[in-house]
Design a protein around this motif. Sequence first.
Motif, PDB file in Angstrom:
ATOM      1  N   TYR A  57       0.833  -1.205   0.000  1.00  0.00           N
ATOM      2  CA  TYR A  57       0.000   0.000   0.000  1.00  0.00           C
ATOM      3  C   TYR A  57       0.869   1.258   0.000  1.00  0.00           C
ATOM      4  O   TYR A  57       1.919   1.295   0.624  1.00  0.00           O
ATOM      5  CB  TYR A  57      -0.900   0.042   1.246  1.00  0.00           C
ATOM      6  CG  TYR A  57      -1.675  -1.223   1.455  1.00  0.00           C
ATOM      7  CD1 TYR A  57      -2.910  -1.420   0.849  1.00  0.00           C
ATOM      8  CD2 TYR A  57      -1.161  -2.255   2.234  1.00  0.00           C
ATOM      9  CE1 TYR A  57      -3.614  -2.603   1.027  1.00  0.00           C
ATOM     10  CE2 TYR A  57      -1.861  -3.443   2.419  1.00  0.00           C
ATOM     11  CZ  TYR A  57      -3.085  -3.612   1.812  1.00  0.00           C
ATOM     12  OH  TYR A  57      -3.770  -4.777   1.984  1.00  0.00           O
ATOM     13  N   GLU A  59       0.059   4.881   1.211  1.00  0.00           N
ATOM     14  CA  GLU A  59      -1.011   5.606   1.900  1.00  0.00           C
ATOM     15  C   GLU A  59      -0.541   6.920   2.512  1.00  0.00           C
ATOM     16  O   GLU A  59       0.586   7.024   2.985  1.00  0.00           O
ATOM     17  CB  GLU A  59      -1.617   4.737   3.015  1.00  0.00           C
ATOM     18  CG  GLU A  59      -2.327   3.517   2.487  1.00  0.00           C
ATOM     19  CD  GLU A  59      -2.996   2.689   3.565  1.00  0.00           C
ATOM     20  OE1 GLU A  59      -3.985   2.009   3.230  1.00  0.00           O
ATOM     21  OE2 GLU A  59      -2.542   2.715   4.737  1.00  0.00           O
ATOM     22  N   TYR A  85      -3.378   0.735  -3.902  1.00  0.00           N
ATOM     23  CA  TYR A  85      -3.224  -0.685  -3.609  1.00  0.00           C
ATOM     24  C   TYR A  85      -2.195  -1.248  -4.582  1.00  0.00           C
ATOM     25  O   TYR A  85      -2.481  -1.460  -5.758  1.00  0.00           O
ATOM     26  CB  TYR A  85      -4.585  -1.358  -3.747  1.00  0.00           C
ATOM     27  CG  TYR A  85      -4.688  -2.785  -3.326  1.00  0.00           C
ATOM     28  CD1 TYR A  85      -3.902  -3.333  -2.322  1.00  0.00           C
ATOM     29  CD2 TYR A  85      -5.623  -3.612  -3.934  1.00  0.00           C
ATOM     30  CE1 TYR A  85      -4.034  -4.655  -1.939  1.00  0.00           C
ATOM     31  CE2 TYR A  85      -5.783  -4.939  -3.551  1.00  0.00           C
ATOM     32  CZ  TYR A  85      -4.978  -5.452  -2.556  1.00  0.00           C
ATOM     33  OH  TYR A  85      -5.124  -6.765  -2.176  1.00  0.00           O
ATOM     34  N   TYR A 100      -7.856   4.535  -3.540  1.00  0.00           N
ATOM     35  CA  TYR A 100      -9.001   4.496  -2.643  1.00  0.00           C
ATOM     36  C   TYR A 100      -8.934   5.651  -1.652  1.00  0.00           C
ATOM     37  O   TYR A 100      -7.875   6.225  -1.408  1.00  0.00           O
ATOM     38  CB  TYR A 100      -9.087   3.151  -1.902  1.00  0.00           C
ATOM     39  CG  TYR A 100      -7.819   2.753  -1.180  1.00  0.00           C
ATOM     40  CD1 TYR A 100      -7.600   3.100   0.154  1.00  0.00           C
ATOM     41  CD2 TYR A 100      -6.839   2.013  -1.828  1.00  0.00           C
ATOM     42  CE1 TYR A 100      -6.436   2.724   0.801  1.00  0.00           C
ATOM     43  CE2 TYR A 100      -5.683   1.635  -1.183  1.00  0.00           C
ATOM     44  CZ  TYR A 100      -5.486   1.999   0.134  1.00  0.00           C
ATOM     45  OH  TYR A 100      -4.337   1.627   0.780  1.00  0.00           O
ATOM     46  N   LYS A 101     -10.089   5.991  -1.141  1.00  0.00           N
ATOM     47  CA  LYS A 101     -10.248   7.032  -0.124  1.00  0.00           C
ATOM     48  C   LYS A 101     -11.201   6.443   0.911  1.00  0.00           C
ATOM     49  O   LYS A 101     -12.342   6.105   0.577  1.00  0.00           O
ATOM     50  CB  LYS A 101     -10.826   8.290  -0.773  1.00  0.00           C
ATOM     51  CG  LYS A 101     -11.050   9.424   0.180  1.00  0.00           C
ATOM     52  CD  LYS A 101     -11.612  10.626  -0.589  1.00  0.00           C
ATOM     53  CE  LYS A 101     -12.125  11.662   0.370  1.00  0.00           C
ATOM     54  NZ  LYS A 101     -12.799  12.761  -0.340  1.00  0.00           N
ATOM     55  N   LEU A 102     -10.731   6.299   2.147  1.00  0.00           N
ATOM     56  CA  LEU A 102     -11.454   5.539   3.150  1.00  0.00           C
ATOM     57  C   LEU A 102     -11.393   6.235   4.507  1.00  0.00           C
ATOM     58  O   LEU A 102     -10.305   6.553   4.987  1.00  0.00           O
ATOM     59  CB  LEU A 102     -10.803   4.153   3.253  1.00  0.00           C
ATOM     60  CG  LEU A 102     -11.400   3.142   4.191  1.00  0.00           C
ATOM     61  CD1 LEU A 102     -12.716   2.617   3.630  1.00  0.00           C
ATOM     62  CD2 LEU A 102     -10.421   1.992   4.386  1.00  0.00           C
ATOM     63  N   TYR A 122     -11.412   0.602  10.539  1.00  0.00           N
ATOM     64  CA  TYR A 122     -11.923   1.086   9.260  1.00  0.00           C
ATOM     65  C   TYR A 122     -12.923   0.053   8.758  1.00  0.00           C
ATOM     66  O   TYR A 122     -13.015  -1.047   9.293  1.00  0.00           O
ATOM     67  CB  TYR A 122     -10.800   1.320   8.242  1.00  0.00           C
ATOM     68  CG  TYR A 122      -9.972   0.094   7.957  1.00  0.00           C
ATOM     69  CD1 TYR A 122     -10.310  -0.772   6.921  1.00  0.00           C
ATOM     70  CD2 TYR A 122      -8.861  -0.208   8.732  1.00  0.00           C
ATOM     71  CE1 TYR A 122      -9.563  -1.906   6.664  1.00  0.00           C
ATOM     72  CE2 TYR A 122      -8.112  -1.344   8.486  1.00  0.00           C
ATOM     73  CZ  TYR A 122      -8.463  -2.182   7.463  1.00  0.00           C
ATOM     74  OH  TYR A 122      -7.730  -3.310   7.218  1.00  0.00           O
ATOM     75  N   LEU A 124     -13.650  -2.554   6.419  1.00  0.00           N
ATOM     76  CA  LEU A 124     -13.005  -3.428   5.436  1.00  0.00           C
ATOM     77  C   LEU A 124     -13.909  -3.742   4.241  1.00  0.00           C
ATOM     78  O   LEU A 124     -13.445  -3.683   3.098  1.00  0.00           O
ATOM     79  CB  LEU A 124     -12.511  -4.720   6.091  1.00  0.00           C
ATOM     80  CG  LEU A 124     -11.805  -5.696   5.145  1.00  0.00           C
ATOM     81  CD1 LEU A 124     -10.568  -5.076   4.507  1.00  0.00           C
ATOM     82  CD2 LEU A 124     -11.459  -6.985   5.883  1.00  0.00           C
ATOM     83  N   TRP A 127     -13.620  -0.874   1.894  1.00  0.00           N
ATOM     84  CA  TRP A 127     -12.327  -0.854   1.207  1.00  0.00           C
ATOM     85  C   TRP A 127     -12.311  -1.888   0.081  1.00  0.00           C
ATOM     86  O   TRP A 127     -11.873  -1.591  -1.026  1.00  0.00           O
ATOM     87  CB  TRP A 127     -11.186  -1.112   2.195  1.00  0.00           C
ATOM     88  CG  TRP A 127      -9.848  -1.109   1.519  1.00  0.00           C
ATOM     89  CD1 TRP A 127      -9.076  -0.026   1.227  1.00  0.00           C
ATOM     90  CD2 TRP A 127      -9.154  -2.245   1.008  1.00  0.00           C
ATOM     91  NE1 TRP A 127      -7.942  -0.416   0.563  1.00  0.00           N
ATOM     92  CE2 TRP A 127      -7.962  -1.780   0.425  1.00  0.00           C
ATOM     93  CE3 TRP A 127      -9.422  -3.614   0.987  1.00  0.00           C
ATOM     94  CZ2 TRP A 127      -7.044  -2.634  -0.178  1.00  0.00           C
ATOM     95  CZ3 TRP A 127      -8.505  -4.474   0.394  1.00  0.00           C
ATOM     96  CH2 TRP A 127      -7.322  -3.964  -0.178  1.00  0.00           C
ATOM     97  N   LEU A 130     -14.195  -0.605  -2.788  1.00  0.00           N
ATOM     98  CA  LEU A 130     -13.482   0.472  -3.482  1.00  0.00           C
ATOM     99  C   LEU A 130     -12.392  -0.067  -4.413  1.00  0.00           C
ATOM    100  O   LEU A 130     -12.191   0.465  -5.509  1.00  0.00           O
ATOM    101  CB  LEU A 130     -12.862   1.434  -2.467  1.00  0.00           C
ATOM    102  CG  LEU A 130     -13.832   2.283  -1.651  1.00  0.00           C
ATOM    103  CD1 LEU A 130     -13.103   3.018  -0.539  1.00  0.00           C
ATOM    104  CD2 LEU A 130     -14.589   3.260  -2.545  1.00  0.00           C
ATOM    105  N   VAL A 131     -11.687  -1.109  -3.985  1.00  0.00           N
ATOM    106  CA  VAL A 131     -10.586  -1.631  -4.813  1.00  0.00           C
ATOM    107  C   VAL A 131     -11.050  -2.727  -5.773  1.00  0.00           C
ATOM    108  O   VAL A 131     -10.261  -3.221  -6.567  1.00  0.00           O
ATOM    109  CB  VAL A 131      -9.383  -2.113  -3.985  1.00  0.00           C
ATOM    110  CG1 VAL A 131      -8.809  -0.967  -3.169  1.00  0.00           C
ATOM    111  CG2 VAL A 131      -9.735  -3.301  -3.117  1.00  0.00           C
TER     112      VAL A 131
END
Length: 137
Positions: A57, A59, A85, A100-102, A122, A124, A127, A130-131
Amino acid sequence: MASLDIVQAYYTSFNQKNWEGMLALLHPEVRHEPNQGDVRIGIEKFIEFLGKMDESYEETLTDMVFFTTPDDSRIAVEFVVRGIYKKGEEGLPEAYGQSYKLPAAAFLELKNEKICRVTTYYNLPLWIDLVSKPKND
């Protein structure tokens, strides 16, 4: 140094990918409680975690809001994870550079001016959604 300053320095180091700076702020027996998986105890386990994260990642944490307890022993932080990712992990979707934005949060405990616990939360399933979007060619 105040707990808030220590935690802010920890996250500044994270965003700068200054792993040594992060590790210097941790207690040798730090308790790392990830969103999923087993609790990790100790700097060595945390170093392994950082290596895996760095490999898979890219980030940056933004929109950070910090909350402290009156006795300055615990800090909560809410933030947005903006990431890419890079490399898939077992049980997770294939990685091909998805961004991604989480929203996420963490709870940290300090003892003797060192971070002795990091607990991260978070969503999951969000996420993964999103990916998992189809790749835009």
